[in-house]
Design an enzyme around this catalytic site. Structure first.
Site, PDB file in Angstrom:
ATOM      1  N   ASP A   9       0.809  -1.216   0.000  1.00  0.00           N
ATOM      2  CA  ASP A   9       0.000   0.000   0.000  1.00  0.00           C
ATOM      3  C   ASP A   9       0.846   1.273   0.000  1.00  0.00           C
ATOM      4  O   ASP A   9       2.068   1.226   0.197  1.00  0.00           O
ATOM      5  CB  ASP A   9      -0.970  -0.001   1.201  1.00  0.00           C
ATOM      6  CG  ASP A   9      -0.316  -0.512   2.485  1.00  0.00           C
ATOM      7  OD1 ASP A   9       0.928  -0.534   2.574  1.00  0.00           O
ATOM      8  OD2 ASP A   9      -1.049  -0.887   3.404  1.00  0.00           O
ATOM      9  N   ASP A  26      -7.522  -3.178  14.324  1.00  0.00           N
ATOM     10  CA  ASP A  26      -8.931  -3.458  14.020  1.00  0.00           C
ATOM     11  C   ASP A  26      -9.061  -4.647  13.064  1.00  0.00           C
ATOM     12  O   ASP A  26     -10.124  -4.899  12.520  1.00  0.00           O
ATOM     13  CB  ASP A  26      -9.607  -2.205  13.430  1.00  0.00           C
ATOM     14  CG  ASP A  26      -8.933  -1.741  12.149  1.00  0.00           C
ATOM     15  OD1 ASP A  26      -7.937  -2.372  11.727  1.00  0.00           O
ATOM     16  OD2 ASP A  26      -9.400  -0.738  11.572  1.00  0.00           O
ATOM     17  N   HIS A  70      -7.275  -4.983  10.260  1.00  0.00           N
ATOM     18  CA  HIS A  70      -6.980  -4.695   8.850  1.00  0.00           C
ATOM     19  C   HIS A  70      -5.683  -5.367   8.391  1.00  0.00           C
ATOM     20  O   HIS A  70      -4.770  -5.610   9.181  1.00  0.00           O
ATOM     21  CB  HIS A  70      -6.988  -3.184   8.563  1.00  0.00           C
ATOM     22  CG  HIS A  70      -5.873  -2.409   9.169  1.00  0.00           C
ATOM     23  ND1 HIS A  70      -6.082  -1.353  10.037  1.00  0.00           N
ATOM     24  CD2 HIS A  70      -4.523  -2.493   9.031  1.00  0.00           C
ATOM     25  CE1 HIS A  70      -4.915  -0.849  10.384  1.00  0.00           C
ATOM     26  NE2 HIS A  70      -3.954  -1.517   9.790  1.00  0.00           N
ATOM     27  N   GLU A 116      -9.815  -2.097   5.555  1.00  0.00           N
ATOM     28  CA  GLU A 116     -10.409  -1.845   6.866  1.00  0.00           C
ATOM     29  C   GLU A 116     -11.619  -2.762   7.087  1.00  0.00           C
ATOM     30  O   GLU A 116     -12.133  -3.359   6.136  1.00  0.00           O
ATOM     31  CB  GLU A 116     -10.867  -0.384   6.929  1.00  0.00           C
ATOM     32  CG  GLU A 116      -9.750   0.629   6.751  1.00  0.00           C
ATOM     33  CD  GLU A 116      -8.966   0.895   8.021  1.00  0.00           C
ATOM     34  OE1 GLU A 116      -9.008   0.073   8.947  1.00  0.00           O
ATOM     35  OE2 GLU A 116      -8.303   1.948   8.080  1.00  0.00           O
TER      36      GLU A 116
HETATM   37  C1  F6R Z   1       1.545  -1.893   6.189  1.00  0.00           C
HETATM   38  C2  F6R Z   1       0.136  -2.232   6.259  1.00  0.00           C
HETATM   39  C3  F6R Z   1      -0.637  -2.291   7.536  1.00  0.00           C
HETATM   40  C4  F6R Z   1       0.148  -2.745   8.772  1.00  0.00           C
HETATM   41  C5  F6R Z   1      -0.742  -2.739  10.011  1.00  0.00           C
HETATM   42  C6  F6R Z   1       0.013  -3.114  11.264  1.00  0.00           C
HETATM   43  O1  F6R Z   1       2.001  -1.866   4.862  1.00  0.00           O
HETATM   44  O2  F6R Z   1      -0.419  -2.442   5.231  1.00  0.00           O
HETATM   45  O3  F6R Z   1      -1.742  -3.158   7.346  1.00  0.00           O
HETATM   46  O4  F6R Z   1       0.668  -4.014   8.559  1.00  0.00           O
HETATM   47  O5  F6R Z   1      -1.300  -1.470  10.178  1.00  0.00           O
HETATM   48  O6  F6R Z   1       0.945  -2.116  11.545  1.00  0.00           O
HETATM   49  P1  F6R Z   1       2.033  -2.236  12.703  1.00  0.00           P
HETATM   50  O7  F6R Z   1       2.977  -3.310  12.298  1.00  0.00           O
HETATM   51  O8  F6R Z   1       2.702  -0.894  12.751  1.00  0.00           O
HETATM   52  O9  F6R Z   1       1.287  -2.574  13.949  1.00  0.00           O
END
Ligand code: F6R
Length: 245
Positions: free
Chosen positions: A69, A138, A140, A145
């Site tokens: 992303d 959450d 995701h 989301e």
């Molecule tokens: C990152 C992404 C997000 C993260 C998620 C967890 O490219 O797509 O889905 O993997 O937000 O983030 P952290 O590892 O910071 O808890």
């Protein structure tokens, strides 16, 4: 094969175990296509890969990569862009070729075109061999989301209030956080031949339980991974505390 769970002692151990699987993938197929994630969880994994690269045990010369992303509106030079993140934590530290790395362009205003071309490029390279993921609080994965449709490829999303707020810790203020992002969809993620999801910390224990032990529902996007035929969950003790596999 379905879902395999690897319990790690702590963050470092989780990172080493994840890097081990990625490293095995690269050794087995030197020109493999990796799907990569940003966020805090995979940083240790990238550090471990860099360490093995520096030792001469790993070669990224033919490796190709696609990131999950990117924020819409951030240029590649912005230190909050995922492009910047990937260069800082991995690409600039190993011998991967710049032209073999792919990160969605947040400056491309024609989102539909950018996303379609990204999917086409992934397809033209034979699809993703190994997709690395983190888990959002959450549920995701990527920027998919809760409530996200399971059948989407790469697309543009409007970020939820809570995600904007969570990300504002990196931006100084919520106003500075981009409100949209391009992300691979659940469909793109599920098409990867192998998935590795890294989860760390007590604050992820509840969502890990829901995602990996609960029902498969769009309200918990990561729960879909239970239906993938080759997914490895690598979590530390704290994150997997509520999972009774
Ligand atoms: C990152 C992404 C997000 C993260 C998620 C967890 O490219 O797509 O889905 O993997 O937000 O983030 P952290 O590892 O910071 O808890």
């Amino acid at each position: 094969m379905g879902m395999r769970v690897i319990r790690a002692k702590d963050y470092k151990d989780m990172s080493r175990k994840a890097a081990n699987i990625i490293s095995a993938q690269i050794l087995m197929k030197p020109d493999c296509v990796l799907g990569l994630a940003t966020g805090s969880t995979p940083i240790g994994t990238y550090d471990q890969l860099v360490e093995w690269y520096n030792k001469g045990d790993l070669d990224f010369q033919y490796v190709r990569s696609f990131n999950l992303d990117e924020y819409v509106g951030l240029s590649r030079t912005s230190d909050q862009s995922y492009y910047f993140f990937m260069h800082e934590h991995l690409f600039d530290r190993v011998n991967i070729e710049e032209e073999n790395t792919h990160v969605l362009s947040g400056m491309e205003r024609n989102g539909e075109k950018e996303c379609r071309e990204y999917d086409e490029k992934i397809l033209s390279m034979g699809g993703i061999d190994l997709q690395l993921l983190g888990l959002g609080h959450d549920g995701h994965i990527g920027f998919n989301e809760p409530g996200a449709a399971f059948e989407k490829g790469t697309h543009c999303v409007t970020l939820k209030e809570a995600t904007v707020k969570a990300n504002s810790r990196f931006f100084g203020s919520p106003e500075a956080v981009p409100k949209q992002a391009y992300t691979m969809g659940i469909k793109s993620i599920m098409q990867a031949r192998k998935i590795v999801i890294v989860v760390s910390g007590a604050d992820k224990a509840d969502i890990a339980e829901q995602a990996f032990m609960g029902p498969v529902v769009p309200e918990v996007p990561a729960s879909i991974l239970q239906l993938h035929n080759d997914v490895v969950v690598i979590g530390d003790e704290a994150a997997l505390a509520k999972c009774s596999f």
